[in-house]
Design a protein around this motif. Sequence first.
Motif, PDB file in Angstrom:
ATOM      1  N   GLY A  23       0.811  -1.210   0.000  1.00 37.80           N
ATOM      2  CA  GLY A  23       0.000   0.000   0.000  1.00 37.80           C
ATOM      3  C   GLY A  23       0.844   1.260   0.000  1.00 37.80           C
ATOM      4  O   GLY A  23       0.552   2.227  -0.707  1.00 37.80           O
ATOM      5  N   SER A  27       1.232   3.803  -3.273  1.00 36.90           N
ATOM      6  CA  SER A  27       0.790   5.192  -3.111  1.00 36.90           C
ATOM      7  C   SER A  27       1.666   6.160  -3.889  1.00 36.90           C
ATOM      8  O   SER A  27       1.193   7.220  -4.320  1.00 36.90           O
ATOM      9  N   ILE A 136      -5.671  -6.975  -1.375  1.00 38.34           N
ATOM     10  CA  ILE A 136      -4.302  -6.599  -1.047  1.00 38.34           C
ATOM     11  C   ILE A 136      -3.648  -7.613  -0.108  1.00 38.34           C
ATOM     12  O   ILE A 136      -2.418  -7.692  -0.021  1.00 38.34           O
ATOM     13  N   ILE A 203      -4.779  -4.424  -5.717  1.00 37.46           N
ATOM     14  CA  ILE A 203      -5.080  -3.740  -4.453  1.00 37.46           C
ATOM     15  C   ILE A 203      -6.573  -3.487  -4.300  1.00 37.46           C
ATOM     16  O   ILE A 203      -7.193  -3.876  -3.306  1.00 37.46           O
ATOM     17  N   VAL A 204      -7.164  -2.797  -5.274  1.00 37.55           N
ATOM     18  CA  VAL A 204      -8.583  -2.435  -5.162  1.00 37.55           C
ATOM     19  C   VAL A 204      -9.423  -2.955  -6.320  1.00 37.55           C
ATOM     20  O   VAL A 204     -10.637  -2.726  -6.348  1.00 37.55           O
ATOM     21  N   LEU A 212      -9.120   5.208  -6.386  1.00 40.75           N
ATOM     22  CA  LEU A 212      -7.872   5.424  -5.643  1.00 40.75           C
ATOM     23  C   LEU A 212      -6.856   6.192  -6.483  1.00 40.75           C
ATOM     24  O   LEU A 212      -5.961   6.834  -5.936  1.00 40.75           O
ATOM     25  N   CYS A 238      -2.786   9.053  -0.163  1.00 37.62           N
ATOM     26  CA  CYS A 238      -2.991   7.678  -0.616  1.00 37.62           C
ATOM     27  C   CYS A 238      -2.417   6.687   0.396  1.00 37.62           C
ATOM     28  O   CYS A 238      -3.036   5.659   0.693  1.00 37.62           O
ATOM     29  N   ASP A 242      -4.710   3.970   2.371  1.00 36.88           N
ATOM     30  CA  ASP A 242      -4.367   2.547   2.297  1.00 36.88           C
ATOM     31  C   ASP A 242      -4.153   1.959   3.688  1.00 36.88           C
ATOM     32  O   ASP A 242      -4.658   0.871   4.003  1.00 36.88           O
ATOM     33  N   THR A 243      -3.402   2.671   4.520  1.00 37.60           N
ATOM     34  CA  THR A 243      -3.115   2.172   5.866  1.00 37.60           C
ATOM     35  C   THR A 243      -4.383   2.116   6.719  1.00 37.60           C
ATOM     36  O   THR A 243      -4.643   1.123   7.404  1.00 37.60           O
ATOM     37  N   THR A 256     -10.860  -5.409   2.131  1.00 39.61           N
ATOM     38  CA  THR A 256      -9.910  -4.304   2.262  1.00 39.61           C
ATOM     39  C   THR A 256     -10.076  -3.259   1.161  1.00 39.61           C
ATOM     40  O   THR A 256     -10.133  -2.051   1.439  1.00 39.61           O
ATOM     41  N   ILE A 260     -10.891   0.775   1.711  1.00 36.61           N
ATOM     42  CA  ILE A 260      -9.972   1.854   1.327  1.00 36.61           C
ATOM     43  C   ILE A 260     -10.711   2.913   0.513  1.00 36.61           C
ATOM     44  O   ILE A 260     -10.572   4.118   0.746  1.00 36.61           O
TER      45      ILE A 260
END
Length: 279
Positions: A23, A27, A136, A203-204, A212, A238, A242-243, A256, A260
């Motif tokens: 993540g 970013s 992710i 990721i997404v 994102l 970003c 993500d975090t 996840t 996000i």
Amino acid sequence: MVDFVKALMNPDFQFLANALIMGILASISFGIIGTYVVTRRISYLAGAISHAAFGGIGMALYLSRTFDIAWLDPIHGAMVFAVGAAVITGMISIHSREREDTVIGAIWSVGMAMGIVFIDMTPGYFELSSFLFGDILLISSNDIVLITILDVVILGTVMLCYNPLLAVCFDDEYAMLRGINAHGYYIFLLCLTAVTVVLMVRIVGIVMVIALLTLPAAIAGKMTKRMLPMMSLAVFLCMLFDTAGLAVSFVNGISTGPTIILIAGISYLAVMIFYRIRN
């Protein structure tokens, strides 16, 4: 949040640490390319590229299963289709009289349709949710290496081509008057966007990658009008989204990628309301 921190320190939850690293690294690319996408106002074009990539995923799955091509990964097909869609769309928008929104809609829908048809023709069952909505937590060390390479390429591109890309984003005609190959840089920017989109799908997912890519940059654009600060702020936002999304999803046991995006979307809405009230 305490449980999330403890899990990060637990060797048995290495997948969680990999997800966090992914993540943070992602970013950098999201923030930089997203700034160009928002500034050039090609968000829907980036969305069309991401959905066209689904056609490549379906084609790669079909070929690998039907003809037993073990080395062919869905990401290879996605990359070919996404870059092809970027070049075709860019060339049509530059040289054709067709409305750009028509071209975007065609590529968007045809890419998804091709992917579905290829998957229907492929023997066996596939779990496509990771491609459509991302996961992710399934990130591997190879994915981290690929994203690191992408970050290096994008950072190098920004350092070498910052002024031409800046001119192309704000005024094509001015760039051409200054002797800059505006059309060439525009196609190059679309290809960079395509590569970023494909590598970030894990990721997404295809459905939400455009959010994102654009939301952090859009928020940053409300806070500053200069390009470099906007990029830096978009990268930071970003990383924050993500975090936070990873932590909230882990603690509550929910997906996840969508988490996000929800955090990013709520943040964007809050910033819009704040600036509207202030003005």
